[in-house]
Design an enzyme around this catalytic site. Structure first.
Site, PDB file in Angstrom:
ATOM      1  N   HIS A   1       0.824  -1.211   0.000  1.00 58.60           N
ATOM      2  CA  HIS A   1       0.000   0.000   0.000  1.00 58.60           C
ATOM      3  C   HIS A   1       0.858   1.261   0.000  1.00 58.60           C
ATOM      4  O   HIS A   1       0.441   2.313  -0.453  1.00 58.60           O
ATOM      5  CB  HIS A   1      -0.907   0.034   1.232  1.00 58.60           C
ATOM      6  CG  HIS A   1      -1.832  -1.131   1.339  1.00 58.60           C
ATOM      7  ND1 HIS A   1      -2.796  -1.395   0.396  1.00 58.60           N
ATOM      8  CD2 HIS A   1      -1.940  -2.107   2.274  1.00 58.60           C
ATOM      9  CE1 HIS A   1      -3.469  -2.485   0.755  1.00 58.60           C
ATOM     10  NE2 HIS A   1      -2.957  -2.945   1.876  1.00 58.60           N
TER      11      HIS A   1
ATOM     12  N   THR B   1      -6.014   7.113   7.418  1.00 62.11           N
ATOM     13  CA  THR B   1      -6.528   7.328   6.050  1.00 62.11           C
ATOM     14  C   THR B   1      -6.594   6.023   5.262  1.00 62.11           C
ATOM     15  O   THR B   1      -6.887   6.040   4.069  1.00 62.11           O
ATOM     16  CB  THR B   1      -5.670   8.346   5.282  1.00 62.11           C
ATOM     17  OG1 THR B   1      -4.350   7.819   5.129  1.00 62.11           O
ATOM     18  CG2 THR B   1      -5.596   9.680   6.006  1.00 62.11           C
ATOM     19  N   THR B   2      -6.305   4.906   5.920  1.00 62.13           N
ATOM     20  CA  THR B   2      -6.426   3.584   5.291  1.00 62.13           C
ATOM     21  C   THR B   2      -7.253   2.689   6.212  1.00 62.13           C
ATOM     22  O   THR B   2      -7.340   2.967   7.415  1.00 62.13           O
ATOM     23  CB  THR B   2      -5.040   2.924   5.112  1.00 62.13           C
ATOM     24  OG1 THR B   2      -4.399   2.828   6.392  1.00 62.13           O
ATOM     25  CG2 THR B   2      -4.158   3.712   4.172  1.00 62.13           C
TER      26      THR B   2
ATOM     27  N   HIS C   1       5.475   6.990   6.487  1.00 61.38           N
ATOM     28  CA  HIS C   1       5.182   6.452   5.155  1.00 61.38           C
ATOM     29  C   HIS C   1       4.740   7.583   4.241  1.00 61.38           C
ATOM     30  O   HIS C   1       4.524   8.707   4.707  1.00 61.38           O
ATOM     31  CB  HIS C   1       4.112   5.353   5.246  1.00 61.38           C
ATOM     32  CG  HIS C   1       2.816   5.854   5.800  1.00 61.38           C
ATOM     33  ND1 HIS C   1       2.480   5.753   7.133  1.00 61.38           N
ATOM     34  CD2 HIS C   1       1.793   6.509   5.214  1.00 61.38           C
ATOM     35  CE1 HIS C   1       1.299   6.316   7.323  1.00 61.38           C
ATOM     36  NE2 HIS C   1       0.855   6.787   6.176  1.00 61.38           N
TER      37      HIS C   1
ATOM     38  N   GLU D   1      -2.927  13.568   0.307  1.00 62.03           N
ATOM     39  CA  GLU D   1      -4.234  13.214   0.856  1.00 62.03           C
ATOM     40  C   GLU D   1      -4.947  14.464   1.333  1.00 62.03           C
ATOM     41  O   GLU D   1      -6.075  14.736   0.942  1.00 62.03           O
ATOM     42  CB  GLU D   1      -4.054  12.209   1.994  1.00 62.03           C
ATOM     43  CG  GLU D   1      -3.405  10.923   1.505  1.00 62.03           C
ATOM     44  CD  GLU D   1      -3.839   9.717   2.287  1.00 62.03           C
ATOM     45  OE1 GLU D   1      -3.518   9.651   3.487  1.00 62.03           O
ATOM     46  OE2 GLU D   1      -4.504   8.840   1.701  1.00 62.03           O
TER      47      GLU D   1
ATOM     48  N   HIS E   1       3.566  11.057   6.106  1.00 61.06           N
ATOM     49  CA  HIS E   1       2.894  10.914   7.396  1.00 61.06           C
ATOM     50  C   HIS E   1       3.864  10.308   8.403  1.00 61.06           C
ATOM     51  O   HIS E   1       4.430   9.247   8.144  1.00 61.06           O
ATOM     52  CB  HIS E   1       1.663  10.003   7.268  1.00 61.06           C
ATOM     53  CG  HIS E   1       0.529  10.659   6.541  1.00 61.06           C
ATOM     54  ND1 HIS E   1      -0.504   9.960   5.973  1.00 61.06           N
ATOM     55  CD2 HIS E   1       0.275  11.977   6.307  1.00 61.06           C
ATOM     56  CE1 HIS E   1      -1.355  10.820   5.412  1.00 61.06           C
ATOM     57  NE2 HIS E   1      -0.895  12.041   5.590  1.00 61.06           N
TER      58      HIS E   1
ATOM     59  N   HIS F   1       2.402   9.008   0.630  1.00 59.69           N
ATOM     60  CA  HIS F   1       1.292   8.856  -0.313  1.00 59.69           C
ATOM     61  C   HIS F   1       1.651   9.668  -1.551  1.00 59.69           C
ATOM     62  O   HIS F   1       2.224  10.750  -1.432  1.00 59.69           O
ATOM     63  CB  HIS F   1      -0.005   9.404   0.296  1.00 59.69           C
ATOM     64  CG  HIS F   1      -0.425   8.667   1.538  1.00 59.69           C
ATOM     65  ND1 HIS F   1      -1.240   7.567   1.511  1.00 59.69           N
ATOM     66  CD2 HIS F   1      -0.109   8.860   2.841  1.00 59.69           C
ATOM     67  CE1 HIS F   1      -1.434   7.117   2.741  1.00 59.69           C
ATOM     68  NE2 HIS F   1      -0.749   7.886   3.578  1.00 59.69           N
TER      69      HIS F   1
END
Ligand SMILES: *[C@@H]1O[C@H](CO)[C@@H](O)[C@H](O)[C@H]1NC(C)=O
Ligand SMILES: *[C@@H]1O[C@H](CO)[C@@H](O)[C@H](O)[C@H]1NC(C)=O
Length: 335
Positions: free
Chosen positions: A84, A217-218, A109, A122, A135, A111
């Site tokens: 992911h 957010t996941t 991590h 995001e 993040h 995005h």
């Protein structure tokens, strides 16, 4: 019979641990998350679009202080492709002050979008996404024993959101992560990374930030996150962004590129977003400042020109009147 019980138990365990497969697009995409993960459909979800004219200035917000970020120990850090995102483990010696509790770091991590698209973050500011987002995930270590325990509790987590935009130069701090991506191209691969100064991944100025209550957010989208999103952005080069967009796969073999791993903004509902600063020109980007400057300059020039033309017209008229006075009065004096 025992086999059936065993099977049911396996299903139950899988459900309890959220083993359900999820993606960003397609039949398991973000619109379908609430069916398998009910929290994803609740009313305090992340990310959000931060509309700067509706945030509330909070003078009581303390400055956020990252501690231990510049010296994350001597042990190598684990970098993993989990299918992911790319995730770097962080030691609990990194922690935050300036929040209601002491929060220690667990992982960071990213995005991002796909090559050629300006979108990838995001959070959005005034409906504008940036190229990527970092993040840094922390948990309340005073109250909870682990990240997984804290992750389900209100304000159990504190996440720093750093919007990333494309700049002119290579960002050496991000290279500590990006230069290892080719070692973890496929899902579930991991590698070790020498410790580096994590503070340098953040924007230089931390004083301006937004704060709100939201969620992961996941999936499983737990509503346990006290969010801090910085107003200033970090910058990486175009080459660095493209490396992020083109190196990783979300699969165990080279079939699907790991791209566009960002969730769409969620409704704010009754929540308030607080700001540590008063909205002013400070929230403009350099580009906006430049165009604003040029706009003002052109405006001034136009005004000057208008004033000049009007003045000239008036002078002409006055001179014309004087002339006509002189002209008509001349015969009189001669007479
Ligand atoms: C990779 O992950 C495995 C399993 O979690 C772990 O045992 C191993 O130490 C990790 N390797 C690195 C280099 O972090
Ligand atoms: C988050 O929620 C808690 C509990 O409702 C509340 O006390 C706190 O003020 C909220 N914080 C923000 C930043 O909205």
């Amino acid at each position: 019979m025992t086999l059936l019980i065993l099977l049911l138990e396996v299903i139950w365990i899988m459900a309890a641990f959220g083993g359900q497969h999820w993606t960003y697009e397609g039949p398991h995409g973000q619109h379908h998350w609430p069916a398998s993960y009910p929290e994803c459909g609740r009313n305090a979800q992340s990310p959000v679009n931060i509309q700067t004219d509706s945030v509330t200035f909070d003078p009581e917000l303390l400055p956020l202080q990252p501690h231990g970020y510049d010296q994350p120990g001597t042990r190598p850090l684990e970098l993993r492709n989990n299918g992911h995102t790319v995730q770097l483990s962080l030691p609990p010696t990194l922690h935050l002050e300036g929040l209601p509790q002491k929060y220690v770091a667990a992982q960071l991590h990213l995005h991002w979008g796909q090559k050629g698209s300006p979108k990838g973050s995001e959070h959005q500011i005034n409906s504008e996404a940036s190229a990527a987002e970092l993040h840094i995930v922390h948990y309340d270590s005073d109250t909870y024993n682990s990240l997984s325990e804290a992750a389900q509790m209100p304000q159990g987590l504190a996440v720093l959101g750093i919007l990333i935009e494309v700049g002119e130069t290579k960002n050496p701090a991000y290279e500590h992560i990006l230069s290892h991506l080719h070692e973890i191209r496929y899902k579930d691969q991991n590698t070790s990374v020498p410790p580096f100064n994590v503070r340098e991944l953040l924007p230089p100025v931390l004083a301006h930030f937004f704060r709100y209550n939201g969620s992961l957010t996941t999936p499983p989208c737990y509503q346990s996150v006290l969010w801090t999103v910085f107003s200033r952005r970090a910058q990486i080069s175009r080459e660095q962004l493209e490396k992020l967009q083109e190196t990783l796969f979300s699969t165990e073999e080279p079939s699907r590129l790991l791209v566009q791993n960002y969730r769409a903004p969620q409704p704010l509902n009754q929540r308030t977003i607080f700001a540590s600063f008063i909205q002013a020109e400070s929230s403009y980007t350099t580009g906006e400042m430049l165009s604003l400057g040029v706009g003002i300059l052109v405006g001034c020039l136009c005004l000057l020109l208008a004033v000049y033309l009007i003045a000239r017209k008036i002078r002409k008229k006055v001179l014309g009147d004087q002339k006509s006075v002189v002209f008509t009065s001349a015969p009189v004096t001669e007479a």
